[in-house]
Motif scaffolding. Structure first.
Motif, short mmCIF file in Angstrom:
data_model
loop_
_atom_site.label_atom_id
_atom_site.label_comp_id
_atom_site.label_asym_id
_atom_site.label_seq_id
_atom_site.Cartn_x
_atom_site.Cartn_y
_atom_site.Cartn_z
N GLY A 117 5.32 -4.06 -48.59
CA GLY A 117 4.26 -3.34 -49.31
C GLY A 117 4.81 -2.57 -50.50
O GLY A 117 4.19 -2.50 -51.56
N GLY A 161 4.02 -2.76 -54.74
CA GLY A 161 3.72 -1.59 -55.59
C GLY A 161 4.66 -1.45 -56.77
O GLY A 161 4.32 -0.87 -57.79
N ASP A 180 -3.05 -4.73 -43.34
CA ASP A 180 -3.80 -3.74 -44.12
C ASP A 180 -3.06 -2.40 -44.13
O ASP A 180 -2.89 -1.75 -45.17
CB ASP A 180 -5.20 -3.58 -43.50
CG ASP A 180 -6.25 -3.13 -44.51
OD1 ASP A 180 -5.88 -2.75 -45.65
OD2 ASP A 180 -7.45 -3.16 -44.16
N HIS A 181 -2.59 -2.01 -42.95
CA HIS A 181 -1.89 -0.73 -42.80
C HIS A 181 -0.65 -0.66 -43.70
O HIS A 181 -0.35 0.41 -44.26
CB HIS A 181 -1.48 -0.54 -41.34
CG HIS A 181 -0.67 0.70 -41.10
ND1 HIS A 181 -1.22 1.97 -41.08
CD2 HIS A 181 0.67 0.88 -40.90
CE1 HIS A 181 -0.28 2.86 -40.86
NE2 HIS A 181 0.88 2.23 -40.75
N TYR A 182 0.03 -1.79 -43.86
CA TYR A 182 1.26 -1.80 -44.68
C TYR A 182 0.99 -2.18 -46.14
O TYR A 182 1.90 -2.54 -46.87
CB TYR A 182 2.32 -2.71 -44.03
CG TYR A 182 2.81 -2.13 -42.72
CD1 TYR A 182 3.64 -1.01 -42.71
CD2 TYR A 182 2.38 -2.66 -41.50
CE1 TYR A 182 4.05 -0.45 -41.51
CE2 TYR A 182 2.79 -2.10 -40.30
CZ TYR A 182 3.63 -0.98 -40.31
OH TYR A 182 4.02 -0.41 -39.13
N LYS A 183 -0.27 -2.09 -46.53
CA LYS A 183 -0.68 -2.29 -47.94
C LYS A 183 -0.35 -3.70 -48.46
O LYS A 183 0.12 -3.88 -49.58
CB LYS A 183 -0.03 -1.23 -48.85
CG LYS A 183 -0.39 0.21 -48.44
CD LYS A 183 0.15 1.21 -49.44
CE LYS A 183 -0.38 2.62 -49.22
NZ LYS A 183 -0.23 3.13 -47.85
N GLY A 234 -4.69 -7.64 -51.03
CA GLY A 234 -4.92 -7.42 -52.45
C GLY A 234 -5.27 -8.70 -53.17
O GLY A 234 -5.31 -9.78 -52.57
N THR A 292 -11.01 -6.71 -50.41
CA THR A 292 -9.73 -6.41 -51.06
C THR A 292 -9.33 -7.49 -52.05
O THR A 292 -8.28 -7.39 -52.70
CB THR A 292 -8.61 -6.27 -50.01
OG1 THR A 292 -8.58 -7.46 -49.19
CG2 THR A 292 -8.83 -5.06 -49.12
#
Length: 434
Positions: free
Chosen positions: A219, A223, A259-262, A265, A287
């Motif tokens: 994740g 970013g 989802d928790h670890y982003k 997308g 998402t």
């Protein structure tokens, strides 16, 4: 650089919308006697030959195909490079199959020469089957990705790939660590992402083979770099889903782990999704994430039947995946043959125009590349195929009975395979000739 302009004349067909949203008639353009004009690797015009020919210079090089159909290049949204040598491995379901066949096969990619040899075979198979873009899993070894990108770069292909991140629940000879997986991925991103037509995908194999630390770093990579892809597996097999629940008891199901670890997308593609529920489909759509539908593999490994109508209801982006080596063919035509049967078994219809969409524009939308590939619209990259109506005696005879382009297309997807692909072009260059 001098302007290079060429034209190709044949029947031409491409998707311009999703039939599930716009209706079948508005979803495609077909020119029975069409012309495709290419300038410097891009499409500059497409339409009826009678309309376009008078607008072109008299000395333009025109290739005229008889009994052939030009379509966009096909897009494979889920495939494994290191599993090329174990396609068609007998007798196991997912988790046993990974341990029995997949992991030993992938271990060979520690050897750079082996990685280069298989990358060459793999790319030739893609192009022979008319696949011009693929979202590719490497092995845990960086050299698997370097070998693939080096081979793809030479042919100026639009390809996406990533090194597998896997730091637990796999043999010691095939694991990285959370930190080494992060650093190796970062080095590959720096070297390849955005170079020519290449993109990088952060690639945790699936939730059970990554620690929470590794998923968090995956994740973090997303970013740190713009426009990176994320590829992994989800809800392929019921045993796998139970395993995820046991490993992540604090999470609210399989998708919630990612989802928790982003990891959800716009450029995240989750392979299979056979056992997703309505709520998970809605969250994926919300998402901007996509699912790769892999019918050949889902049948071969006994995983289950993907619910395409449920995905359509949520306007979830869906691409098509061969999933070689769980899938048994590099051919997206053969994959569509299986997709039709998967829908039939659920009492649903899969029109040939929806199939065309899944294999081209739908895949491009799943990858957020619809401005570049997936159609034959002017301004897009000239990735296209020439399909031969006379590729086999049976195909030739059967197509003579076809009443319209819908029937022709369906027969190509039912009887067609690599033999049907006469030529494959990437960025306007011939990259495969049968």
């Amino acid at each position: 650089m001098p302007l290079t302009r060429k034209a190709y004349r044949a029947a031409i067909l491409h998707s311009i919308a999703d039939p599930a949203e716009e209706g079948i008639e508005a979803s495609y353009e077909y020119f029975a006697d069409g012309l495709l004009v290419i300038e410097n690797g891009q499409i500059s015009a497409v339409g009826h030959a009678g309309d376009l020919l008078p607008t072109l210079p008299a000395d333009i090089d025109i290739t005229h195909y008889q009994d052939a159909l030009i379509t966009p290049g096909l897009i494979d949204t889920h495939i494994h490079l290191p599993q090329t040598g174990m396609v068609g491995a007998y007798g196991e379901q997912l988790l046993d199959w990974l341990n029995t066949y997949t992991f030993p096969c992938e271990s060979q990619f520690a050897d750079k020469a082996h990685a280069e040899e298989v990358a060459d075979i793999f790319i030739k198979e893609l192009l022979r089957n008319g696949t011009t873009t693929a979202l590719v899993f490497g092995s845990v070894h960086p050299q698997s990705v370097n070998a693939f990108f080096e081979a793809a770069e030479k042919l100026d292909l639009r390809m996406i790939a990533g090194k597998v991140m896997m730091d637990r629940n796999a043999p010691d000879y095939l694991t990285d660590t959370a930190e080494s997986g992060y650093q190796q991925s970062k080095a590959l991103i720096e070297r390849w992402h955005g170079k020519g037509r290449l993109h990088y995908a952060v690639t945790p194999r699936f939730a059970p083979t990554s620690t929470p630390e590794q998923l968090a770093l995956a994740g973090q990579l997303l970013g740190e770099y713009p426009d990176l892809y994320l590829q992994t597996h989800i809800s392929e097999n019921k045993q796998e889903i139970e395993w995820v629940k046991a490993l992540f008891p604090e999470r609210n199901g399989y998708l919630d782990v990612y989802d928790h670890y982003k990891l959800l997308g716009e450029r995240s593609v989750f392979a299979h999704g056979v056992h997703l529920c309505d709520e998970e489909c809605a969250r994926l759509a919300e998402t901007g994430s996509a699912v790769a539908f892999c019918p050949t593999s889902n049948l071969f490994l006994g995983s289950g039947l993907f619910n395409l109508p449920m995905a359509e209801k949520h306007k979830l982006n869906v691409g098509l995946g061969t999933d070689v080596g769980g899938g048994t063919s590099f051919s997206l035509l053969q994959t569509l043959n299986e997709a039709y049967k998967v829908m039939q078994l659920q009492g649903a219809r899969l029109s040939p125009f929806k199939s065309l969409y899944l294999a081209t524009l739908g895949g491009a939308r799943a990858l957020r590349l619809e401005d570049k590939i997936g159609t034959l619209q002017p301004g897009t990259e000239a990735d296209f195929l020439v399909l031969d109506y006379n590729a086999t005696p049976l195909l030739s005879y059967r197509l003579k009975q076809a009443k319209d382009i819908a029937e022709t297309l369906f027969v190509l997807m039912t009887l067609g395979d690599d033999r049907t692909v006469m030529q494959t072009y990437a960025a306007g260059q011939l990259v495969h000739q049968r």
